[in-house]
Scaffold this active site. Structure first.
Site, PDB file in Angstrom:
ATOM      1  N   GLY A  45      -1.534  -8.072  -7.415  1.00 57.33           N
ATOM      2  CA  GLY A  45      -2.987  -7.756  -6.747  1.00 57.33           C
ATOM      3  C   GLY A  45      -3.357  -6.477  -6.899  1.00 57.33           C
ATOM      4  N   GLY A 104       3.635 -14.489  -7.451  1.00 54.55           N
ATOM      5  CA  GLY A 104       5.229 -14.765  -7.354  1.00 54.55           C
ATOM      6  C   GLY A 104       5.415 -15.522  -8.778  1.00 54.55           C
ATOM      7  N   ARG A 133     -10.657 -16.527 -10.320  1.00 56.86           N
ATOM      8  CA  ARG A 133      -9.668 -17.505 -10.873  1.00 56.86           C
ATOM      9  C   ARG A 133     -10.502 -19.008 -11.007  1.00 56.86           C
ATOM     10  NH1 ARG A 133      -4.918 -17.531  -5.892  1.00 56.86           N
ATOM     11  NH2 ARG A 133      -4.003 -15.524  -6.801  1.00 56.86           N
ATOM     12  N   LYS A 173       8.933  -2.686  -1.212  1.00 54.82           N
ATOM     13  CA  LYS A 173      10.405  -3.188  -1.008  1.00 54.82           C
ATOM     14  C   LYS A 173      11.014  -3.319  -2.260  1.00 54.82           C
ATOM     15  CE  LYS A 173       9.481  -5.453   3.485  1.00 54.82           C
ATOM     16  NZ  LYS A 173       9.687  -6.697   4.279  1.00 54.82           N
TER      17      LYS A 173
END
Length: 390
Positions: free
Chosen positions: A349, A372, A34, A197
């Protein structure tokens, strides 16, 4: 969005929101990806004649003001190394008078890194008072933290309202790359969605299904779909409150959705559990599916052949256990093999780790830095940071 070429930075202090929320262990940065990703924007600003580049970022989730374990200080020497020039670390909170004085004392051409913006009260509430204190640190503002662009925080969208602003190189690249998945994607268009999920990614699934030719579902979420069709899933992870939704999606888009036909089942959630390959809808009691089976891998790899657009988010199994990483690694290899044939995007990730591990990362058109944020963009949501750059 306004881009860097539209922002006058000559002789100005430019406040840049970056994403330096990096893994740190014992005071040492473990992965500088990053940090390196911010270099094009920093270099562009310096080349355009910015007097100073002042960088700010969050790091971790401090709860009550400054905490040493959440200090950005360890990032400064890493940035200094990859940038190839000195970096001044300013230790006070970003909204303090001491920080303002330190910024104003910077020599021309200097690069500075501020302390964790979440040490300042009001950051996550987009506090108007904090917005003003941050804005006084610069003459212009650049947002380059795509991973935080879905947050309406002071350092993301709040300060943008008070200064001339533009999107950084990374933010622009991310929005352009992910935008191609929503508008005018070349067909055939194949999406692979994994992870644990359904509820985490249902809005992405619903937004993409009308646009794609094939949706390959893997990971833990597959067992919710399989159970919704009456399949036996043993002790596999699933969400009973999502069964009706899964059944509806299969009714409406059954011709597009592919589910695992076989799985590698284990008798425990363990790296050294006993395993067997079984039909995905006939997992024995006491056993749980932890990876895609060989026939599923074959079918999914076949479905990717000939694709012109591919998006992959989420692993097909319990990737952290070597014994159950085979399905994820196979998909990584299949997606990577499409270079020069398809426009490929990888986000998330574990899927990013898998594509890196496979040695195919350089064959992917875009690897997203946003978790997100990328999912919310693909849900069709307006991201506060992106909206603020318009």
């Amino acid at each position: 969005m306004q881009n860097l070429s539209q922002l006058d930075v000559q002789g100005k202090r430019v406040l840049v929101r970056v994403d330096y929320n990096v893994p740190v262990k014992d005071g040492v940065v473990q992965d500088d990806t990053r940090v390196t990703a911010s270099l094009p924007t920093i270099s562009a600003l310096l080349d355009a004649g910015a007097r100073n580049v002042i960088l700010m970022s969050h790091f971790g989730r401090p709860k009550n003001g400054p905490e040493e374990k959440y200090s950005l200080k360890p990032v400064a020497p890493v940035l200094e190394k990859v940038l190839g020039r000195p970096v001044t670390f300013i230790a006070g909170t970003a909204d303090s008078d001491e920080t303002l004085a330190a910024v104003q004392a910077l020599p021309e051409g200097a690069v500075a890194l501020l302390e964790n913006v979440r040490f300042s009260a009001g950051e996550e509430k987009n506090d108007s008072g904090l917005n003003g204190k941050l804005a006084r640190l610069g003459d212009a503002f650049v947002l380059d933290a795509f991973g935080s662009a879905h947050r309406a925080h002071s350092s993301v969208s709040g300060v943008a309202a008070q200064l001339p602003h533009a999107a950084g190189t990374l933010l622009q690249t991310e929005v352009d790359a992910l935008g191609k998945l929503l508008n005018g994607a070349e067909r055939p268009y194949v999406v692979i969605i994994g992870g644990a999920k359904v509820s985490d990614k249902i809005k992405v699934i619903e937004n993409l299904l009308p646009r794609v030719d094939r949706l390959l579902i893997g990971g833990g979420m597959a067992y919710t779909f399989i159970k919704s069709q009456g399949g036996k899933i043993g002790e596999s992870i699933h969400e009973d409150d999502q069964l009706d939704l899964a059944a509806r999606l299969l009714r409406e888009y059954g011709d597009k959705i592919m589910l695992p036909v076989d799985v590698i089942a284990a008798d425990a959630f363990s790296a050294d559990a006993n395993t067997q390959v079984v039909a995905s809808n006939a997992i024995p009691d006491g056993w749980q599916g932890l990876d895609a089976g060989p026939e599923t891998v074959k079918q999914y790899s076949e479905a990717l052949k000939g694709a012109k657009t591919v998006f992959w988010n989420g692993p097909l199994g319990v990737f952290e256990f070597e014994k159950f990483a085979g399905g994820t690694n196979a998909v990584a290899a299949a997606v990577g093999s499409l270079k020069d044939q398809a426009y490929t995007v990888v986000g998330g990730g574990d899927s990013v780790s898998a594509i890196n591990k496979s040695g195919k990362a350089d064959q992917i058109d875009h690897i997203s830095t946003g978790g997100g944020a990328s999912l919310e963009l693909l849900e069709g949501k307006a991201l506060p940071g992106v909206e603020a750059m318009k």
